[in-house]
Design an enzyme around this catalytic site. Structure first.
Site, short mmCIF file in Angstrom:
data_model
loop_
_atom_site.label_atom_id
_atom_site.label_comp_id
_atom_site.label_asym_id
_atom_site.label_seq_id
_atom_site.Cartn_x
_atom_site.Cartn_y
_atom_site.Cartn_z
N ASP A 462 0.83 -1.21 0.00
CA ASP A 462 0.00 0.00 0.00
C ASP A 462 0.87 1.26 0.00
O ASP A 462 2.09 1.21 0.25
CB ASP A 462 -0.91 -0.03 1.24
N ASP A 529 -10.75 1.96 -3.37
CA ASP A 529 -11.29 1.63 -2.05
C ASP A 529 -12.81 1.63 -2.07
O ASP A 529 -13.44 1.26 -1.09
CB ASP A 529 -10.81 2.66 -1.01
C1 GLA Z 1 -5.74 1.78 2.09
C2 GLA Z 1 -6.15 0.62 1.21
C3 GLA Z 1 -7.21 -0.21 1.89
C4 GLA Z 1 -6.70 -0.69 3.23
C5 GLA Z 1 -6.23 0.48 4.07
C6 GLA Z 1 -5.53 0.02 5.32
O1 GLA Z 1 -6.78 2.70 2.19
O2 GLA Z 1 -6.56 1.06 -0.04
O3 GLA Z 1 -7.60 -1.30 1.09
O4 GLA Z 1 -5.64 -1.59 3.01
O5 GLA Z 1 -5.33 1.32 3.36
O6 GLA Z 1 -5.12 1.06 6.11
#
Ligand code: GLA
Length: 733
Positions: A462, A529
């Site tokens: 990430d 997301d």
């Molecule tokens: C980001 C990712 C999510 C999740 C969060 C965790 O927003 O896109 O899928 O993994 O971080 O903090």
């Protein structure tokens, strides 16, 4: 200055692949020009090729410079070119304008002096500006997919430092390509298309976010007016880079137009000492008839990558929207049991397993399993997941730290900053400078230790903030985005070399790091997301413009979307998700028995058809009603297809008229039937051609039609409510 050499007196190279031609000429006293990029030039020989080169030389216009204005792949003002220069560099105001002389052109390593024609191949042009003390190496490669890519290397040969500000490579457009399509977006709504006319001047998309960006231009197209998925002459450019970058379209006063791209360099970021070089990222050009053709070239290119990402993508469960930071061991073990019982094949533990990371305010950067939430380490969970026959995946965010972390306390100088004060925070975090040897080693060693200790098959990598004032504190705050991007790539390469079977997902606040640079080294992208299927229909439609479906993380989430609050039937959530790498992101302990009974057949459907869904040609139909979409995938051998009819809003017409689907063999006969995988959409009214539902209540017999009939005549649509979809299967008889 002596008059320029006549065009056509130097080497001419004709490259052909995948119905695309590139005709390149390199007269010695100037940088090479692409005389033609587009539909294949059949029947060309040396004489006719030279004629095209000479034929492309324009008139000397009134009140212009007294030489013909000919555009090079790297535009030079010294040629009189009035547009944006391809190279901007200087030694404190000297050597700021170049006049390169070509020393050699090679084709797959062999020098060319006259005419050469071949299929896909690499052309390398070396050139020198002796006065400026700069060498240039241009690489242009036509790939089997018909994509053409270019990059440049600039080398300083002078004792005085050369500051490189910008290197942009360009691709010529025909005059008819006067409409642009590129993208913007935001968190939770990535890759929103935008169209505009191509007018005189510069359409410049700059990304200064230090990552590809959720609002990135992504792919910049120019095409004949109104071009669609199957229509129009379309050209596109993509800069394969995960840091700051540009995409541009330019039309100069002569009417000539170009697409271009390159890395965006910050002031003083690249300073070449004597003998040092800077190489641009690859800038890709795609030509096709319609957007589907352009997409198909990118997909075929990505599918030729080794190691190959196959269509046998494991059904994944990601725990993020199920538990967020609540790392309760029993709850997560229970989730693993429930997932395995449904047929899930990979289980991914998301954020919250390490250091003091109980929420997003602390612990980021401390890559040690937390004793507080995992007193026995991750072993109980990893062992359970593995014993259930699933692969185990783990979340990391290697380039980031919370100020409240052991690593930031021990090494405040590792935080990227352009001044003594740190940049504004974003998601309560700062960026760790991987350009610093110690910081890089810290992250690499912790990752390697965890990969050695646990049986981890998959990393979700990430990157949750934009880079702001991303300088190197240990070097007076000098810009560090270029070095950071290179270090990120290096780290991926090191991990993959040490763990060749490890899969890595590129996630960045959802879909903010989706580009061909990162996909040389990662195996999946998290599209967004936002898992709301209505919005995902849009995002999948456009993310596939560059990336093939098997790389697109595509999950079924809870009925009420966590990001939009909208509620959707499971059938619509699933019918949307199966056109990517399927996963679940839902607290299965809260799913009802009815929902679980519906979910299982969808996972089975995906497993049965993933060989087609994730390996075929993507087809998106142009439609007269923007509320009703038809899209699908056709097997490469045209033996079968899966496609969807999706209603996104109240349709204009009721009943919706016929739908059509192209891409199958026009002459072959196909059995076409609706695939109502679990429950039929509520309120569905079936058209007569579906026939009588079979005795077990599951299937409709459908009809037999030819590929041409399906493409041109079509079949009557069922009645569907907004946010409902029906899938169809077509099988050659
Ligand atoms: C980001 C990712 C999510 C999740 C969060 C965790 O927003 O896109 O899928 O993994 O971080 O903090």
């Amino acid at each position: 200055m002596p008059p320029p050499l006549p065009a056509g007196t130097g080497p001419i190279v004709h490259l052909r692949a995948g119905t695309v031609s590139v005709l390149l000429e390199a007269t010695a006293d100037r940088l090479p020009s692409i005389v033609h990029w587009g539909p294949e030039l059949v029947g060309l020989d040396e004489e006719t090729a030279r004629s095209l080169v000479v034929g492309a030389v324009p008139l000397v216009g009134p009140n212009n410079v007294d030489v013909p204005l000919r555009a090079a792949v790297l535009a030079e003002p010294s040629s009189g070119w009035p547009g944006r220069p391809g190279l901007r560099a200087s030694r404190e105001g000297r050597s700021w304008s170049t006049r390169f002389v070509v020393s050699e052109l090679t084709l797959d390593g062999l020098p060319v002096t006259g005419w050469a024609e071949t299929t896909e191949a690499m052309v390398v042009v070396t050139a020198r500006d002796a006065d400026a003390g700069i060498d240039l190496r241009l690489e242009l490669e036509l790939l089997p997919s018909g994509l053409v890519r270019q990059r440049a290397t600039v080398t300083n040969h002078d004792a005085q430092v050369l500051a490189v500000d910008d290197v942009t490579l360009s691709f010529p457009l025909p005059p008819e390509a006067d409409e642009l399509l590129d993208f913007t977006g935001r968190w939770g709504r990535e890759r929103l298309p935008q169209r505009s006319p191509l007018v005189a001047g510069l359409h410049l998309r700059e990304n200064r976010k230090g990552r590809t960006g959720n609002d990135s231009a992504y792919l910049l197209h120019a095409g004949t007016r109104g071009f669609g998925f199957a229509s129009g002459d379309v050209y596109a450019v993509h800069t394969a880079w995960s840091g700051n970058h540009t995409h541009l379209a330019e039309r100069v006063f002569t009417g000539e137009s170009f697409l271009g791209g390159g890395e965006l360099l910050l002031s003083g970021e690249v300073r070449l000492t004597e003998g040092a070089s800077y190489t641009t990222p690859w800038v890709y050009g795609a030509h096709g008839h319609g957007l589907d053709d352009v997409a198909r070239r990118f997909h075929s290119h990505q599918r030729s990558r080794r190691p190959k990402v196959g269509a046998d993508r494991p059904v994944t469960l990601n725990v993020w929207e199920a538990v967020y930071f609540d790392h309760d061991r029993d709850r997560l073990l229970d989730l693993a049991d429930r997932a395995a019982a449904l047929g899930v094949e990979r289980y991914v533990l998301d954020d919250g397993w390490f250091g003091s990371r109980r929420d997003d305010h602390s612990g980021l950067g401390d890559w040690v399993v937390s004793d507080e939430v995992w007193p026995d380490g991750l072993h109980p969970l990893v062992d359970r997941v593995r014993s259930l026959g699933m692969e185990f995946g783990l979340w990391f965010e290697p380039e980031m730290v919370n100020a409240d972390s052991d690593v930031a306390r021990a090494h405040p100088e590792w935080v990227m900053a352009a001044r003594p004060q740190w940049p504004v925070e974003s998601r309560n975090q700062q960026v760790l400078n991987l350009g610093i040897v110690g910081a890089y080693a810290h992250v690499r060693d912790h990752l390697m230790t965890l990969l050695d200790e646990y049986d981890i098959g998959y990393l979700k990598w990430d990157h949750n903030r934009d880079l702001v004032e991303a300088g190197d504190q240990t070097d007076g705050g000098r810009p560090g985005v270029h070095a950071q991007t290179e270090a990120f790539y290096r780290l991926l390469d090191e991990l993959r070399a040490a763990h060749p079977t490890l899969e890595i997902e590129s996630c960045s606040s959802g879909g903010a790091r989706v580009d061909l640079g990162v996909l040389e080294r990662t195996d999946r992208v998290w599209v967004s997301d936002n898992i709301d299927p209505h919005d995902r229909q849009h995002m999948l439609r456009w993310t596939t413009q560059l990336i093939p479906p098997e790389y697109l993380g595509s999950h079924i989430a809870s009925g009420r979307s966590h990001t939009t609050g909208r509620v959707h039937d499971l059938g619509f959530r699933a019918a949307t998700s199966v056109f990517g790498h399927l996963g679940i992101e839902w607290d299965l302990a809260r799913a009802s028995d009815d929902e679980l009974a519906e979910l299982r057949p969808w996972l089975d459907f995906f497993k049965e058809h993933r060989g087609l869904l994730l390996a075929g040609d993507v087809v998106r139909m142009d439609g007269s009603d923007s509320c009703v979409w038809v899209h699908g995938v056709v097997a490469i051998d045209r033996s079968s297809a899966v496609f969807a009819q999706v209603v996104l809003d109240s349709p204009r017409h009721q009943p919706v008229t016929r739908f059509r689907f192209r891409g199958l063999d026009p002459e072959r006969r196909y059995a076409v039937r609706p695939a109502l995988v679990a429950a039929a959409p509520s309120g569905l009214a079936a058209p007569p051609w579906w026939g009588e539902r079979e005795a077990n209540g599951a299937a409709y017999p459908g009809v037999v039609v030819t590929g041409a009939g399906l493409a041109h005549t079509g079949l009557a649509s069922p009645a569907l409510h907004p946010d409902q979809a029906v899938l169809y299967l077509a099988t050659a008889l």
